[in-house]
Motif scaffolding. Structure first.
Motif, PDB file in Angstrom:
ATOM      1  N   UNK A  68      -2.532  32.501   4.520  1.00  8.72           N
ATOM      2  CA  UNK A  68      -2.680  33.016   5.884  1.00  8.72           C
ATOM      3  C   UNK A  68      -1.473  33.842   6.323  1.00  8.72           C
ATOM      4  N   UNK A  69      -0.451  33.903   5.475  1.00 10.30           N
ATOM      5  CA  UNK A  69       0.739  34.684   5.804  1.00 10.30           C
ATOM      6  C   UNK A  69       1.772  33.928   6.615  1.00 10.30           C
ATOM      7  N   UNK A  70       1.576  32.618   6.794  1.00 12.78           N
ATOM      8  CA  UNK A  70       2.558  31.800   7.503  1.00 12.78           C
ATOM      9  C   UNK A  70       3.537  31.255   6.459  1.00 12.78           C
ATOM     10  N   UNK A  71       4.439  32.128   6.008  1.00 14.55           N
ATOM     11  CA  UNK A  71       5.285  31.785   4.877  1.00 14.55           C
ATOM     12  C   UNK A  71       6.323  30.719   5.212  1.00 14.55           C
ATOM     13  N   UNK A  72       6.922  30.812   6.389  1.00 12.76           N
ATOM     14  CA  UNK A  72       7.898  29.790   6.755  1.00 12.76           C
ATOM     15  C   UNK A  72       7.217  28.426   6.884  1.00 12.76           C
ATOM     16  N   UNK A  73       6.033  28.415   7.488  1.00 14.84           N
ATOM     17  CA  UNK A  73       5.282  27.166   7.585  1.00 14.84           C
ATOM     18  C   UNK A  73       4.940  26.617   6.216  1.00 14.84           C
ATOM     19  N   UNK A  74       4.595  27.519   5.290  1.00 16.25           N
ATOM     20  CA  UNK A  74       4.241  27.109   3.941  1.00 16.25           C
ATOM     21  C   UNK A  74       5.422  26.461   3.231  1.00 16.25           C
ATOM     22  N   UNK A  75       6.612  27.050   3.373  1.00 16.05           N
ATOM     23  CA  UNK A  75       7.784  26.475   2.716  1.00 16.05           C
ATOM     24  C   UNK A  75       8.215  25.170   3.369  1.00 16.05           C
ATOM     25  N   UNK A  76       8.025  25.068   4.665  1.00 16.17           N
ATOM     26  CA  UNK A  76       8.337  23.811   5.336  1.00 16.17           C
ATOM     27  C   UNK A  76       7.418  22.699   4.836  1.00 16.17           C
TER      28      UNK A  76
ATOM     29  N   UNK B 184      18.016  12.742  -7.765  1.00 16.17           N
ATOM     30  CA  UNK B 184      16.997  13.425  -8.557  1.00 16.17           C
ATOM     31  C   UNK B 184      16.305  14.492  -7.717  1.00 16.17           C
ATOM     32  N   UNK B 185      15.922  14.090  -6.524  1.00 13.33           N
ATOM     33  CA  UNK B 185      15.153  14.973  -5.651  1.00 13.33           C
ATOM     34  C   UNK B 185      15.934  16.221  -5.264  1.00 13.33           C
ATOM     35  N   UNK B 186      17.178  16.042  -4.840  1.00 15.92           N
ATOM     36  CA  UNK B 186      17.983  17.179  -4.415  1.00 15.92           C
ATOM     37  C   UNK B 186      18.303  18.124  -5.568  1.00 15.92           C
ATOM     38  N   UNK B 187      18.633  17.561  -6.709  1.00 17.19           N
ATOM     39  CA  UNK B 187      18.991  18.391  -7.863  1.00 17.19           C
ATOM     40  C   UNK B 187      17.812  19.240  -8.307  1.00 17.19           C
ATOM     41  N   UNK B 188      16.660  18.614  -8.448  1.00 21.05           N
ATOM     42  CA  UNK B 188      15.486  19.335  -8.936  1.00 21.05           C
ATOM     43  C   UNK B 188      14.970  20.338  -7.907  1.00 21.05           C
ATOM     44  N   UNK B 189      15.053  19.985  -6.626  1.00 21.18           N
ATOM     45  CA  UNK B 189      14.591  20.923  -5.598  1.00 21.18           C
ATOM     46  C   UNK B 189      15.468  22.169  -5.569  1.00 21.18           C
ATOM     47  N   UNK B 190      16.756  21.992  -5.799  1.00 24.02           N
ATOM     48  CA  UNK B 190      17.657  23.144  -5.859  1.00 24.02           C
ATOM     49  C   UNK B 190      17.203  24.129  -6.930  1.00 24.02           C
ATOM     50  N   UNK B 191      16.879  23.612  -8.110  1.00 20.32           N
ATOM     51  CA  UNK B 191      16.434  24.471  -9.209  1.00 20.32           C
ATOM     52  C   UNK B 191      15.102  25.134  -8.872  1.00 20.32           C
TER      53      UNK B 191
ATOM     54  N   UNK C 254      11.988  30.027  -7.388  1.00 20.57           N
ATOM     55  CA  UNK C 254      10.965  30.600  -6.507  1.00 20.57           C
ATOM     56  C   UNK C 254      11.509  31.795  -5.731  1.00 20.57           C
ATOM     57  N   UNK C 255      12.691  31.649  -5.156  1.00 22.09           N
ATOM     58  CA  UNK C 255      13.228  32.715  -4.310  1.00 22.09           C
ATOM     59  C   UNK C 255      13.606  33.945  -5.135  1.00 22.09           C
ATOM     60  N   UNK C 256      14.194  33.750  -6.299  1.00 19.15           N
ATOM     61  CA  UNK C 256      14.634  34.897  -7.098  1.00 19.15           C
ATOM     62  C   UNK C 256      13.460  35.675  -7.668  1.00 19.15           C
ATOM     63  N   UNK C 257      12.428  34.981  -8.146  1.00 20.01           N
ATOM     64  CA  UNK C 257      11.258  35.697  -8.674  1.00 20.01           C
ATOM     65  C   UNK C 257      10.476  36.349  -7.544  1.00 20.01           C
ATOM     66  N   UNK C 258      10.430  35.707  -6.388  1.00 22.26           N
ATOM     67  CA  UNK C 258       9.771  36.325  -5.227  1.00 22.26           C
ATOM     68  C   UNK C 258      10.513  37.588  -4.829  1.00 22.26           C
ATOM     69  N   UNK C 259      11.837  37.540  -4.942  1.00 25.15           N
ATOM     70  CA  UNK C 259      12.641  38.698  -4.572  1.00 25.15           C
ATOM     71  C   UNK C 259      12.416  39.883  -5.480  1.00 25.15           C
ATOM     72  N   UNK C 260      12.427  39.667  -6.795  1.00 27.01           N
ATOM     73  CA  UNK C 260      12.260  40.791  -7.714  1.00 27.01           C
ATOM     74  C   UNK C 260      10.856  41.368  -7.628  1.00 27.01           C
ATOM     75  N   UNK C 261       9.881  40.543  -7.219  1.00 26.12           N
ATOM     76  CA  UNK C 261       8.518  41.030  -7.005  1.00 26.12           C
ATOM     77  C   UNK C 261       8.358  41.681  -5.642  1.00 26.12           C
TER      78      UNK C 261
ATOM     79  N   UNK D 146      11.187  33.928   3.570  1.00 25.29           N
ATOM     80  CA  UNK D 146      10.916  32.514   3.828  1.00 25.29           C
ATOM     81  C   UNK D 146      11.470  31.640   2.703  1.00 25.29           C
ATOM     82  N   UNK D 147      11.403  32.151   1.479  1.00 23.38           N
ATOM     83  CA  UNK D 147      11.963  31.409   0.348  1.00 23.38           C
ATOM     84  C   UNK D 147      13.473  31.264   0.506  1.00 23.38           C
ATOM     85  N   UNK D 148      14.126  32.329   0.958  1.00 25.71           N
ATOM     86  CA  UNK D 148      15.563  32.265   1.218  1.00 25.71           C
ATOM     87  C   UNK D 148      15.859  31.292   2.352  1.00 25.71           C
ATOM     88  N   UNK D 149      14.994  31.277   3.358  1.00 26.90           N
ATOM     89  CA  UNK D 149      15.142  30.342   4.461  1.00 26.90           C
ATOM     90  C   UNK D 149      15.090  28.899   3.950  1.00 26.90           C
ATOM     91  N   UNK D 150      14.174  28.627   3.030  1.00 26.56           N
ATOM     92  CA  UNK D 150      14.056  27.279   2.460  1.00 26.56           C
ATOM     93  C   UNK D 150      15.332  26.901   1.714  1.00 26.56           C
TER      94      UNK D 150
END
Length: 456
Positions: free
Chosen positions: A186-194, A239-246, A251-258, A265-269
């Motif tokens: 629906x284009x609600x990217x910030x909502x999606x990342x939240x 575990x959760x914090x380490x893996x979420x960082x990766x 997600x943000x870097x591949x979204x950026x190059x595309x 929104x990915x950068x916001x996350x």
């Protein structure tokens, strides 16, 4: 780098000897029995190992399911590889289930779990076609999965994880997946990342509930250890914090190059994730310490990754080199910071090598993607994701050995709750206090598992 595992344990322990960590200092005791119990506090129990395995597999399932749906919806060139990775993740669960319930139980679980992944493909097709009938059909199939798996879990655990409770968490998980994708479409990217971050955290609640049920059902198999101790909670949170960082970096870097619409929104996350670290550090070191961490962590690290994206888009070799130099500077500065903070108990040179190893993983995943090696990129991402689960074990063990009395069950915690990432039960007081140390030790934790290609 063959010495990395040995170094990781000592490096992380040293990383805890930071100025101002009085909250973690041992108060001592004249009670020898109390001291003996404290010496036995550990994150490395069979029950904690089971929980960590489920943490990894279940959280990765959520990450891959969301990424697979987004990639299919966008028609991305790497969509088929994320679909394959999602299927492989389900197959990877079979040995874990077999180790507890035998081959027959594992086969039954595998059929239920593998088959339900196809519902994501059905839902993507229906949403793209604005096919409400297809959407409803996919939801009905998902509810069938919830019923089937909850019944399996109830039976397998002999009621230790009741069907109603299993239904509740599984239905909530499926709602997280659907809502994350629906908001994205629906284009609600910030909502999606939240929603993504909330859904990601929920997977750790599920793994905790399941591991507690299994270890309660068959305590002898797990040496009568428990999956919900303070130490196990600490390991799971790390575990959760380490893996979420990766995951967010990828997600943000591949979204950026595309040049995708959700890049901001990915950068916001990622910023929200960094804020979790900063808030925890402030609770121990004050505003100055938090600001120092943010400057080191962000300027030549997160910003440098963003510059790599810009350089790749523009095919700017100079900018690419400058960004890589920034990351080297981050490696040097952050390593020096750790060395100084620990009075060289974590040697500066060793810390710098550790941070460099972590950054290599992130860059490899990204560069393989930009070069069109989509399978390689997805494979490296999965390797990197799994690798981060050594962080929770080794850093967690260092923390509890540093201050075992803080992680003895039945004693109150002393650290403030920072409200990280929507976590609930796992984010208890003793656990969240340790998150500040994680932000500083992440570079050191990057060497918990020696990289395959370095050991080849």
């Amino acid at each position: 780098m063959k010495h990395t595992k040995k170094f990781a344990a000592s490096a992380m322990a040293a990383a805890l000897v930071l100025p101002g960590t009085a909250a973690f200092a041992s108060g001592g005791s004249d009670d020898m029995m109390h001291e003996d119990k404290a010496k036995n506090v550990t994150v490395k129990t069979k029950a904690a190992d089971l929980r960590a395995t489920l943490d990894q597999l279940l959280s990765e399932h959520f990450v891959l399911a969301v990424m697979d749906m987004k990639k299919q919806y966008d028609g991305s060139k790497d969509a088929e590889y994320y679909e394959a990775a999602l299927k492989q993740n389900a197959l990877d669960m079979t040995p874990a289930i077999a180790s507890v319930y035998g081959d027959e139980g594992a086969k039954q679980f595998e059929k239920i779990f593998v088959d339900h992944n196809k519902y994501t493909t059905d839902l993507v097709k229906a949403v793209k076609a604005d096919d409400q009938e297809g959407i409803n059909a996919s939801k009905a199939e998902t509810e069938e999965f919830v019923q089937d798996l909850s019944s399996f879990l109830d039976t397998a655990t002999e009621g230790k994880l009741p069907k109603a409770a299993a239904e509740e968490v599984l239905r909530a998980h499926e709602a997280d997946v659907y809502k994350t994708f629906q908001e994205y479409a629906a284009g609600d990217y910030e909502g999606s990342y939240n929603t993504f971050r909330e859904g990601y955290s929920r997977m750790y609640d599920i793994s905790k509930a399941l591991s507690v049920a299994i270890t309660t059902q068959m305590p002898e198999k797990f040496d009568n250890s428990k999956a919900d101790t303070k130490a196990a909670d600490l390991r799971s949170t790390l575990n959760s914090l380490a893996a979420e960082h990766v995951a967010l970096a990828n997600i943000s870097m591949t979204a950026g190059v595309d040049q995708a619409k959700d890049y901001d929104a990915a950068n916001w996350a990622e910023d929200m994730h960094t804020a979790d670290f900063k808030a925890a550090i402030k609770s121990i070191y004050g505003q100055a310490g938090a600001d120092q961490f943010e400057q080191v962590w962000t300027k030549n690290h997160i910003e440098a990754q963003a510059n790599l994206v810009t350089a790749a888009i523009n095919d700017d070799k100079k900018m690419m080199g400058d960004a890589q130099d920034m990351l080297k500077m981050f490696t040097n500065d952050f390593g020096a910071f750790l060395g100084a903070a620990t009075e060289e108990n974590l040697p500066t040179k060793a810390a710098q090598e550790a941070v460099a190893g972590h950054e290599t993983y992130v860059q490899d995943t990204f560069m393989q993607y930009t070069e069109g090696d989509y399978k390689g990129s997805v494979d490296t991402f999965r390797e990197s994701y799994a690798y981060m689960y050594g962080v929770g074990e080794n850093l967690g063990e260092a923390i509890v050995k540093q201050s075992p009395e803080k992680f003895m069950d039945g004693t109150p915690g002393s650290m403030p709750n920072t409200g990280n990432g929507g976590m609930s039960d796992t984010n208890n007081n003793a656990t969240t206090g340790a998150l500040a140390l994680f932000g500083l030790a992440l570079g050191a934790a990057g060497i918990v598992v020696a990289r395959k290609r370095q050991n080849a």
